[in-house]
Design an enzyme around this catalytic site. Structure first.
Site, mmCIF file in Angstrom:
data_model
loop_
_atom_site.group_PDB
_atom_site.id
_atom_site.type_symbol
_atom_site.label_atom_id
_atom_site.label_comp_id
_atom_site.label_asym_id
_atom_site.label_seq_id
_atom_site.Cartn_x
_atom_site.Cartn_y
_atom_site.Cartn_z
ATOM 1 N N HIS A 148 0.636 -1.232 -0.126
ATOM 2 C CA HIS A 148 -0.026 0.053 -0.047
ATOM 3 C C HIS A 148 0.964 1.203 -0.096
ATOM 4 O O HIS A 148 0.230 2.466 0.075
ATOM 5 C CB HIS A 148 -0.934 -0.011 1.173
ATOM 6 C CG HIS A 148 -2.049 -0.979 1.219
ATOM 7 N ND1 HIS A 148 -3.206 -0.995 0.735
ATOM 8 C CD2 HIS A 148 -1.974 -2.377 1.678
ATOM 9 C CE1 HIS A 148 -3.915 -1.795 1.090
ATOM 10 N NE2 HIS A 148 -3.218 -2.913 1.361
ATOM 11 N N LYS B 145 -8.692 14.091 5.031
ATOM 12 C CA LYS B 145 -7.677 12.757 4.738
ATOM 13 C C LYS B 145 -6.796 12.837 5.971
ATOM 14 O O LYS B 145 -6.660 13.974 6.687
ATOM 15 C CB LYS B 145 -6.851 12.543 3.514
ATOM 16 C CG LYS B 145 -6.312 14.080 3.257
ATOM 17 C CD LYS B 145 -5.749 14.137 1.745
ATOM 18 C CE LYS B 145 -6.640 14.013 0.685
ATOM 19 N NZ LYS B 145 -6.736 12.950 -0.266
ATOM 20 N N ARG B 146 -5.767 11.965 6.313
ATOM 21 C CA ARG B 146 -5.016 12.141 7.175
ATOM 22 C C ARG B 146 -4.154 13.111 6.845
ATOM 23 O O ARG B 146 -3.727 13.615 5.689
ATOM 24 C CB ARG B 146 -4.271 10.746 7.245
ATOM 25 C CG ARG B 146 -4.757 9.765 8.203
ATOM 26 C CD ARG B 146 -5.035 9.889 9.480
ATOM 27 N NE ARG B 146 -3.815 10.085 10.316
ATOM 28 C CZ ARG B 146 -3.548 9.190 11.286
ATOM 29 N NH1 ARG B 146 -4.695 8.233 11.603
ATOM 30 N NH2 ARG B 146 -2.485 9.331 11.980
ATOM 31 N N LYS C 217 0.528 14.404 1.486
ATOM 32 C CA LYS C 217 -0.827 14.871 1.078
ATOM 33 C C LYS C 217 -0.891 16.462 0.748
ATOM 34 O O LYS C 217 -1.950 16.983 0.414
ATOM 35 C CB LYS C 217 -1.806 14.254 2.146
ATOM 36 C CG LYS C 217 -1.714 12.813 2.175
ATOM 37 C CD LYS C 217 -2.754 12.159 3.220
ATOM 38 C CE LYS C 217 -2.607 10.912 3.595
ATOM 39 N NZ LYS C 217 -3.045 9.852 2.560
ATOM 40 N N THR D 154 -8.672 6.611 -1.677
ATOM 41 C CA THR D 154 -9.878 6.091 -1.860
ATOM 42 C C THR D 154 -11.015 7.210 -1.601
ATOM 43 O O THR D 154 -12.070 7.438 -2.147
ATOM 44 C CB THR D 154 -10.185 4.859 -0.775
ATOM 45 O OG1 THR D 154 -9.667 5.243 0.220
ATOM 46 C CG2 THR D 154 -9.682 3.786 -1.467
ATOM 47 N N LYS E 138 -14.645 8.402 -3.443
ATOM 48 C CA LYS E 138 -15.771 8.674 -2.603
ATOM 49 C C LYS E 138 -16.460 10.203 -3.124
ATOM 50 O O LYS E 138 -17.551 10.292 -3.334
ATOM 51 C CB LYS E 138 -15.576 8.747 -1.143
ATOM 52 C CG LYS E 138 -15.385 6.993 -0.669
ATOM 53 C CD LYS E 138 -14.822 7.195 0.764
ATOM 54 C CE LYS E 138 -14.042 6.091 1.201
ATOM 55 N NZ LYS E 138 -13.273 6.069 2.180
HETATM 56 O O1 H53 Z 1 -3.699 2.846 1.873
HETATM 57 C C1 H53 Z 1 -4.863 3.203 1.000
HETATM 58 C C2 H53 Z 1 -4.384 3.828 -0.006
HETATM 59 C C3 H53 Z 1 -3.561 5.212 0.319
HETATM 60 C C4 H53 Z 1 -2.398 4.650 1.332
HETATM 61 C C5 H53 Z 1 -2.996 3.809 2.553
HETATM 62 C C6 H53 Z 1 -2.169 3.153 3.571
HETATM 63 C C7 H53 Z 1 -2.466 3.407 4.536
HETATM 64 O O2 H53 Z 1 -3.720 3.900 5.039
HETATM 65 C C8 H53 Z 1 -1.611 2.775 5.971
HETATM 66 C C9 H53 Z 1 -0.476 2.402 5.358
HETATM 67 C C10 H53 Z 1 -0.018 2.267 4.143
HETATM 68 O O3 H53 Z 1 0.963 1.599 3.836
HETATM 69 C C11 H53 Z 1 -0.748 2.670 3.171
HETATM 70 O O4 H53 Z 1 -1.613 5.755 1.986
HETATM 71 O O5 H53 Z 1 -2.951 5.707 -0.708
HETATM 72 O O6 H53 Z 1 -5.362 4.358 -0.799
HETATM 73 C C12 H53 Z 1 -5.406 1.639 0.945
HETATM 74 O O7 H53 Z 1 -4.808 0.871 -0.235
#
Ligand code: H53
Length: 832
Positions: free
Chosen positions: A367, A558-559, A564, A666, A670
């Site tokens: 991810h 978002k976080r 970001k 994601t 949405k």
């Molecule tokens: O995963 C999302 C992606 C997003 C990415 C996120 C993510 C985390 O929330 C936590 C750890 C990590 O390695 C990645 O930042 O881009 O959409 C689902 O795949």
């Protein structure tokens, strides 16, 4: 059966308003223990949840029985995070009894909204990765796929974010404080999980060398099951979460106080394993407790999976035909070594056979490419906590390196990249490499991300195993993110194209032609307006700020992370503020900048950016010279529940990460599904969103991933020059630097300015600023033409069919898991 019990049994399954109402009253008295006069809203929530749960249980058992009888291949989704949010509306909506429930409550003089709002938000995750797991659970159940979620039942979910004087402060999230009506405790489903100790070598019955793990400490993993209601209520799957329990092996024999207190201390320490979710999203901090959490839930899950398999089978040869295990990031990657250990040490398999089975069973989803997020545990720590696993990892490594092509070619640099052990400095186990090697398929989460995986972190593995990496672009469930969160738009859509889109989002494409229908556009706007009103009321409640419904709701939720680039957004905000002040006679399109998102508690820069946004908000929102044309709000405590209110009300979706850094995103999906227009970089799934909606219906700006890469490879750029050549940017930064937003502490934002200048502006905020402002201007101009804007918004909604998590899960099911839908047989009575 006794007729009285039989009728009660039927009542329990009945979905009409009268039965629901009777159930509520019965549950309130006999399970919650209150009468209607004394009941609080929370009591009513528990009552309703228990009555709804009743309507799920028979179908749940039918589903489980069907899987068992068919000996179906199951998929096990191992994830350290499940960000499921509230379950009441989700269950009601998927069971199709939302209206019935509302009416039943109405007859009792209760408001459905109040009841719904009394449910805590289950925040067992940080952000995208955890929410993706929750969307996948919904999609698997909705498509009848035999899928199980396995994770941890954290006593404390992700912290609650509050602001004190504009600073983020964290408070514990006590979601279980008043009990959880959805879960079933399974005290009999208990597995020992070992830690520490040492490995003993011995000769087995045929004289072969064998190993046993001795003198270890044990913790028990106890299961809690939550039913996962699929759309239509036909399939009810299981989310099994593990809670840590101390063993009773402690020596309570010595009754002197010291021993007793020590024993109790030990108990508390072991149960800490499932106490709290680590609040870092896509950044690792490498704490020992975290590693133990990972092993704890992975080991318990694998033991459970093998137990279930052995109910039907005597040899392990068939395991890969009956179980697919998906590793959600590297968090459960230790499972590769654990399955090897279980097969070899506990079930007596030979290495080669065990390895073949392990590889055929596991698959791994990556991810992130952020180097700081790739887990690498110190060898010394792994050795101490899981001595047998360390041995196994060494052996996997030795066997692999000996056979690798790199070895054949004498390419030592490549060999050292492929190694499971990073030999530089204090030696570390690379969990990504372990996950890659132990899996038959490895996937990225958007087309761009998957290509970058092949070119960067896994380039050498890709050369060794060219067929292993595959792309599975993320998706979102249309049930929660459109049907439930946005009833106004959902009803409008269904009135025109029927309800097929709910379980087959591709059908939403039929709306495209409605973009040219003036009446439909008017109704689409009306739905958006309703959602904006709802959000405005929420903003007023949460922040005290009044915002204009007619303004552009420009949303970045978002976080909080530097990549970001919330900073880019707030710099544009300051520039826009200056322009509005400089040109008071221009008729500005009013803008409301809406931010929400948590920062990891130890991420100082992220917290400072939150403070900056709040400081800018304070100045802008109280400056009469902008005539309310600009408002800035930072909504506290972003979670799934808040997202369900914010997302349907957005006009603009900010997806502005530095290209190449957001694996997928994601929230972008949405927001577009709910008719927001994206302002975004060509990063993650934005690239595919552009393909789907068309380049005319999205505002793309900034450097591409390739340009970012080239820029960095050529020694970066000079941000000071960029700043000097852009007066709006220079002025915004000067204001921040001289304390225009922080008169109480003029130096407060030095670290931010430093990062943007001498720090080299790693995230390329200044480099993308001018083009970002251009995209913002274009959006503001378009908003003046409300017909054209609405047309594009409709096209966005209509073009998002492909981003359903049903599509994503289907791709996993056919191309990675080889699992197939099972239709449960419901032989119970009283079903609708
Ligand atoms: O995963 C999302 C992606 C997003 C990415 C996120 C993510 C985390 O929330 C936590 C750890 C990590 O390695 C990645 O930042 O881009 O959409 C689902 O795949």
């Amino acid at each position: 059966m006794d007729a009285r019990y039989k009728s009660r049994d039927i009542e329990r399954r009945s979905l009409d308003v009268d039965s629901l109402k009777r159930s509520f009253l019965e549950w309130l008295v006999y399970s919650v223990g209150k009468d209607a006069r004394a009941a609080t809203r929370r009591d009513w929530f528990h009552t309703v949840a228990l009555a709804v749960r009743d309507r799920v249980v028979d179908r749940w058992m039918d589903t489980t029985r069907s899987y068992y009888h068919e000996d179906a291949k199951r998929v096990y989704y191992l994830s350290l995070e499940f960000l499921i949010g509230r379950l009441l509306t989700n269950s009601l909506s998927n069971l199709g009894i939302m209206d019935e429930c509302r009416q039943a409550l109405d007859r009792l003089g209760l408001s459905m909204d109040d009841v719904v709002d009394s449910e805590p938000d289950a925040a067992l995750g940080n952000g995208g990765l955890g929410r993706l797991a929750a969307c996948f659970l919904d999609s698997m159940a909705s498509q009848g796929l035999p899928g199980y979620g396995y994770g941890i039942r954290y006593e404390f979910g992700l912290f609650e974010q509050r602001f004190e004087n504009g600073w983020q402060v964290e408070h514990p999230e006590q979601w279980l404080q008043f009990g959880n009506p959805w879960e079933f405790a399974r005290p009999e489903v208990l597995y020992p999980v070992q830690f520490y100790g040492r490995v003993e070598e011995f000769r087995d019955s045929v004289g072969e060398r064998a190993y046993r793990w001795v003198d270890s400490e044990r913790v028990l993993a106890m299961a809690y099951d939550t039913p996962v209601v699929g759309y239509g209520g036909d399939t009810i799957n299981t989310l099994r979460l593990w809670s840590a329990r101390a063993t009773s092996d402690f020596n309570f024999g010595h009754f002197n106080e010291g021993a007793y207190m020590k024993a109790v201390e030990q108990k508390i320490l072991s149960e800490n394993l499932s106490r709290v979710l680590y609040p870092n999203d896509a950044t690792e901090i490498g704490k020992e407790l975290r590693f133990k959490q990972e092993y704890f839930f992975t080991s318990a899950s694998l033991q459970d999976i093998l137990r279930r398999y052995l109910q039907h089978h005597t040899s392990f040869d068939n395991l890969p035909n009956k179980a697919a295990i998906q590793l959600n990031d590297t968090h459960p990657a230790i499972g590769i070594a654990e399955l090897m250990r279980l097969l070899i040490d506990q079930h007596g398999l030979r290495w080669e056979k065990a390895w073949e089975i392990t590889q055929a069973t596991f698959a791994y989803t990556n991810h992130t490419l952020l180097p700081e997020a790739l887990e690498a545990w110190p060898v010394r720590m792994v050795e101490r906590i899981l001595p047998r696993h360390m041995q196994i990892i060494y052996e996997i490594n030795a066997k692999f390196l000996t056979r690798s092509k790199a070895k054949a070619a004498g390419d030592n640099a490549r060999l050292s990249h492929l190694s499971l052990i990073d030999e530089r400095g204090d030696r570390r186990v690379r969990m990504g490499n372990l996950a890659f090697l132990g899996s038959h398929k490895v996937n990225g989460v958007s087309a761009l991300h998957t290509e970058l995986m092949k070119e960067t972190v896994f380039a050498d593995f890709h050369a060794e195993f060219p067929d292993r990496i595959t792309n599975k672009t993320n998706g979102i469930t249309p049930r929660r993110w459109l049907k439930q969160a946005n009833p106004a738009l959902s009803e409008l859509i269904s009135s025109r194209i029927g309800e097929g889109w709910i379980s087959d989002l591709g059908q939403i494409a039929a709306l495209k032609e409605k973009a040219d229908d003036v009446v439909f556009r008017e109704e689409f706007r009306r739905a958006k307006r309703k959602n904006k009103k709802r959000l405005a009321a929420y903003i007023a409640r949460q922040t005290g700020e009044e915002v204009q419904i007619d303004s552009i709701f420009d949303v970045q939720v978002k976080r909080m992370h530097e990549y970001k680039r919330q900073l880019l957004n707030v710099l544009h905000t300051v520039a826009l503020y200056n322009e509005m002040r400089d040109n008071p006679t221009v008729s500005w399109v009013p803008v409301t900048k809406i931010f929400a998102g948590k920062a990891a508690p130890s991420y100082h820069m992220a917290k400072l950016i939150i403070k900056l946004i709040n400081d800018v908000a304070k100045v802008v929102n109280h400056d009469p010279s902008v005539h309310d044309n600009l408002k800035v709000v930072y909504l506290p405590n972003y979670n799934v529940t808040a997202a369900e209110i914010i997302i349907p009300a957005a006009d603009i979706s900010e997806q502005i990460s530095t290209a190449g850094m957001e694996a997928s995103g994601t929230g972008n999906m949405k927001l577009a599904l709910n008719g927001a227009l994206t302002i975004g970089t060509l990063d993650g799934a934005n690239v595919e969103i552009r393909e789907q909606v068309g380049a005319d219906n999205i505002f793309i700006f900034g450097l591409t991933a390739e340009e970012v890469n080239d820029l960095r490879a050529n020694g970066g750029f000079n941000p000071r020059e960029v700043i000097a050549s852009n007066p709006a940017l220079k002025r915004a930064l000067d204001m921040i630097a001289t304390g225009a937003f922080s008169p109480d502490d003029r130096n407060r934002y030095q670290p931010i300015l430093q990062a943007l200048t001498d720090g080299g502006d790693h995230f390329l905020v200044t480099a993308d600023f001018a083009d970002y402002c251009r995209a913002q201007d274009a959006a503001m101009q378009l908003y003046r033409d409300s017909e054209e804007w609405t047309r594009k918004a409709i096209i966005n909604t209509a073009s998002m069919g492909w981003f359903s998590s049903d599509r994503t899960v289907n791709e996993y099911a056919t191309e990675i898991w080889d699992v197939h839908p099972v239709k449960p047989t419901h032989d119970g009575e009283g079903f609708r």
